[in-house]
Motif scaffolding. Sequence first.
Motif, PDB file in Angstrom:
ATOM      1  N   GLY A  27      -6.963  89.606 -20.411  1.00  0.00           N
ATOM      2  CA  GLY A  27      -6.513  90.083 -19.114  1.00  0.00           C
ATOM      3  C   GLY A  27      -6.441  88.958 -18.103  1.00  0.00           C
ATOM      4  N   VAL A  28      -5.528  89.116 -17.149  1.00  0.00           N
ATOM      5  CA  VAL A  28      -5.453  88.231 -15.992  1.00  0.00           C
ATOM      6  C   VAL A  28      -5.403  89.150 -14.782  1.00  0.00           C
ATOM      7  CG1 VAL A  28      -4.139  86.456 -14.783  1.00  0.00           C
ATOM      8  CG2 VAL A  28      -4.216  86.462 -17.287  1.00  0.00           C
ATOM      9  N   ASP A  29      -6.383  89.003 -13.888  1.00  0.00           N
ATOM     10  CA  ASP A  29      -6.431  89.911 -12.751  1.00  0.00           C
ATOM     11  C   ASP A  29      -5.577  89.397 -11.594  1.00  0.00           C
ATOM     12  OD1 ASP A  29      -7.955  88.052 -11.308  1.00  0.00           O
ATOM     13  OD2 ASP A  29      -9.765  89.269 -11.281  1.00  0.00           O
ATOM     14  N   GLY A  30      -5.559  90.163 -10.510  1.00  0.00           N
ATOM     15  CA  GLY A  30      -4.728  89.857  -9.355  1.00  0.00           C
ATOM     16  C   GLY A  30      -5.057  88.542  -8.681  1.00  0.00           C
ATOM     17  N   ALA A  31      -6.258  88.019  -8.917  1.00  0.00           N
ATOM     18  CA  ALA A  31      -6.657  86.732  -8.353  1.00  0.00           C
ATOM     19  C   ALA A  31      -6.401  85.581  -9.328  1.00  0.00           C
ATOM     20  CB  ALA A  31      -8.140  86.773  -7.978  1.00  0.00           C
ATOM     21  N   GLY A  32      -5.812  85.894 -10.504  1.00  0.00           N
ATOM     22  CA  GLY A  32      -5.530  84.863 -11.498  1.00  0.00           C
ATOM     23  C   GLY A  32      -6.702  84.562 -12.420  1.00  0.00           C
ATOM     24  N   LYS A  33      -7.772  85.345 -12.299  1.00  0.00           N
ATOM     25  CA  LYS A  33      -8.950  85.141 -13.150  1.00  0.00           C
ATOM     26  C   LYS A  33      -8.683  85.696 -14.547  1.00  0.00           C
ATOM     27  CE  LYS A  33     -12.178  87.515 -11.734  1.00  0.00           C
ATOM     28  NZ  LYS A  33     -13.070  88.133 -10.848  1.00  0.00           N
ATOM     29  N   ARG A  34      -9.033  84.934 -15.580  1.00  0.00           N
ATOM     30  CA  ARG A  34      -8.859  85.365 -16.971  1.00  0.00           C
ATOM     31  C   ARG A  34     -10.094  86.147 -17.419  1.00  0.00           C
ATOM     32  NH1 ARG A  34      -4.467  83.293 -19.183  1.00  0.00           N
ATOM     33  NH2 ARG A  34      -3.544  81.449 -18.251  1.00  0.00           N
ATOM     34  N   LEU A  35      -9.835  87.261 -18.121  1.00  0.00           N
ATOM     35  CA  LEU A  35     -10.898  88.144 -18.591  1.00  0.00           C
ATOM     36  C   LEU A  35     -10.680  88.480 -20.052  1.00  0.00           C
ATOM     37  CD1 LEU A  35     -10.523  90.710 -15.712  1.00  0.00           C
ATOM     38  CD2 LEU A  35     -12.384  89.096 -15.878  1.00  0.00           C
ATOM     39  N   VAL A  36     -11.747  88.831 -20.736  1.00  0.00           N
ATOM     40  CA  VAL A  36     -11.678  89.403 -22.075  1.00  0.00           C
ATOM     41  C   VAL A  36     -12.281  90.800 -21.980  1.00  0.00           C
ATOM     42  CG1 VAL A  36     -12.528  89.254 -24.440  1.00  0.00           C
ATOM     43  CG2 VAL A  36     -11.810  87.180 -23.252  1.00  0.00           C
ATOM     44  N   LEU A  37     -11.561  91.799 -22.479  1.00  0.00           N
ATOM     45  CA  LEU A  37     -12.019  93.179 -22.427  1.00  0.00           C
ATOM     46  C   LEU A  37     -12.089  93.747 -23.843  1.00  0.00           C
ATOM     47  CD1 LEU A  37      -9.664  92.773 -19.956  1.00  0.00           C
ATOM     48  CD2 LEU A  37     -10.973  94.723 -19.189  1.00  0.00           C
ATOM     49  N   VAL A  38     -13.125  94.527 -24.118  1.00  0.00           N
ATOM     50  CA  VAL A  38     -13.266  95.176 -25.423  1.00  0.00           C
ATOM     51  C   VAL A  38     -13.379  96.687 -25.209  1.00  0.00           C
ATOM     52  CG1 VAL A  38     -14.348  93.174 -26.502  1.00  0.00           C
ATOM     53  CG2 VAL A  38     -15.783  94.913 -25.472  1.00  0.00           C
ATOM     54  N   PRO A  39     -12.885  97.475 -26.170  1.00  0.00           N
ATOM     55  CA  PRO A  39     -12.969  98.926 -26.017  1.00  0.00           C
ATOM     56  C   PRO A  39     -14.395  99.427 -26.247  1.00  0.00           C
ATOM     57  CG  PRO A  39     -12.046  98.397 -28.149  1.00  0.00           C
ATOM     58  CD  PRO A  39     -12.218  97.093 -27.414  1.00  0.00           C
ATOM     59  N   ASP A  40     -14.739 100.495 -25.547  1.00  0.00           N
ATOM     60  CA  ASP A  40     -16.000 101.183 -25.814  1.00  0.00           C
ATOM     61  C   ASP A  40     -16.017 101.567 -27.291  1.00  0.00           C
ATOM     62  OD1 ASP A  40     -18.407 102.735 -24.744  1.00  0.00           O
ATOM     63  OD2 ASP A  40     -17.249 104.291 -25.773  1.00  0.00           O
ATOM     64  N   ASN A  41     -17.179 101.514 -27.916  1.00  0.00           N
ATOM     65  CA  ASN A  41     -17.301 101.717 -29.362  1.00  0.00           C
ATOM     66  C   ASN A  41     -17.532 103.183 -29.759  1.00  0.00           C
ATOM     67  OD1 ASN A  41     -17.315 100.789 -31.993  1.00  0.00           O
ATOM     68  ND2 ASN A  41     -19.514 100.455 -32.011  1.00  0.00           N
ATOM     69  N   SER A  42     -17.289 104.113 -28.854  1.00  0.00           N
ATOM     70  CA  SER A  42     -17.493 105.531 -29.162  1.00  0.00           C
ATOM     71  C   SER A  42     -16.519 105.991 -30.252  1.00  0.00           C
ATOM     72  CB  SER A  42     -17.266 106.387 -27.920  1.00  0.00           C
ATOM     73  OG  SER A  42     -18.199 106.056 -26.927  1.00  0.00           O
ATOM     74  N   PRO A  43     -16.990 106.867 -31.146  1.00  0.00           N
ATOM     75  CA  PRO A  43     -16.086 107.358 -32.190  1.00  0.00           C
ATOM     76  C   PRO A  43     -15.062 108.331 -31.616  1.00  0.00           C
ATOM     77  CG  PRO A  43     -18.173 108.501 -32.313  1.00  0.00           C
ATOM     78  CD  PRO A  43     -18.332 107.433 -31.265  1.00  0.00           C
ATOM     79  N   VAL A  44     -13.901 108.369 -32.256  1.00  0.00           N
ATOM     80  CA  VAL A  44     -12.875 109.356 -31.936  1.00  0.00           C
ATOM     81  C   VAL A  44     -12.801 110.274 -33.156  1.00  0.00           C
ATOM     82  CG1 VAL A  44     -10.487 109.736 -31.258  1.00  0.00           C
ATOM     83  CG2 VAL A  44     -11.653 107.639 -30.546  1.00  0.00           C
ATOM     84  N   LEU A  45     -13.277 111.489 -32.978  1.00  0.00           N
ATOM     85  CA  LEU A  45     -13.374 112.438 -34.086  1.00  0.00           C
ATOM     86  C   LEU A  45     -12.014 113.021 -34.444  1.00  0.00           C
ATOM     87  CD1 LEU A  45     -16.639 114.240 -32.943  1.00  0.00           C
ATOM     88  CD2 LEU A  45     -16.408 112.342 -34.551  1.00  0.00           C
ATOM     89  N   PRO A  46     -11.856 113.546 -35.664  1.00  0.00           N
ATOM     90  CA  PRO A  46     -10.580 114.142 -36.075  1.00  0.00           C
ATOM     91  C   PRO A  46     -10.117 115.214 -35.087  1.00  0.00           C
ATOM     92  CG  PRO A  46     -12.063 114.002 -37.952  1.00  0.00           C
ATOM     93  CD  PRO A  46     -12.865 113.638 -36.729  1.00  0.00           C
ATOM     94  N   GLY A  47      -8.841 115.154 -34.722  1.00  0.00           N
ATOM     95  CA  GLY A  47      -8.266 116.131 -33.796  1.00  0.00           C
ATOM     96  C   GLY A  47      -8.618 115.893 -32.343  1.00  0.00           C
ATOM     97  N   MET A  48      -9.361 114.844 -32.049  1.00  0.00           N
ATOM     98  CA  MET A  48      -9.839 114.594 -30.696  1.00  0.00           C
ATOM     99  C   MET A  48      -8.961 113.581 -29.964  1.00  0.00           C
ATOM    100  SD  MET A  48     -13.545 113.006 -29.768  1.00  0.00           S
ATOM    101  CE  MET A  48     -14.500 113.981 -28.659  1.00  0.00           C
TER     102      MET A  48
END
Length: 93
Positions: A27-48
Amino acid sequence: LNGARVPALTVRNTGDMHGRLDGWVAGVDGAGKRLVLVPDNSPVLPGMTRTLPLLPQADAGADAPPAITWPLRLKGRLDAERQRVEVDATVAR
């Protein structure tokens, strides 16, 4: 998240087994700062359908993740087993 706004990704599991997203997004934010983002590790159950926050990671030696200055430009790929989610978006607050 904990009082701070973070981007999120909504995913749907149409399969018959639970899944989790893995990987990271640059990611690069509005101030030009570089970021690394990772998704939350919560499971996504079938049909969810689940909205998972993309969590900014703290720089080496930092006590806390950096604050985001909006808008935030995101680019990267997240994986869930054999499926890939390409991310290429600008997120406003």
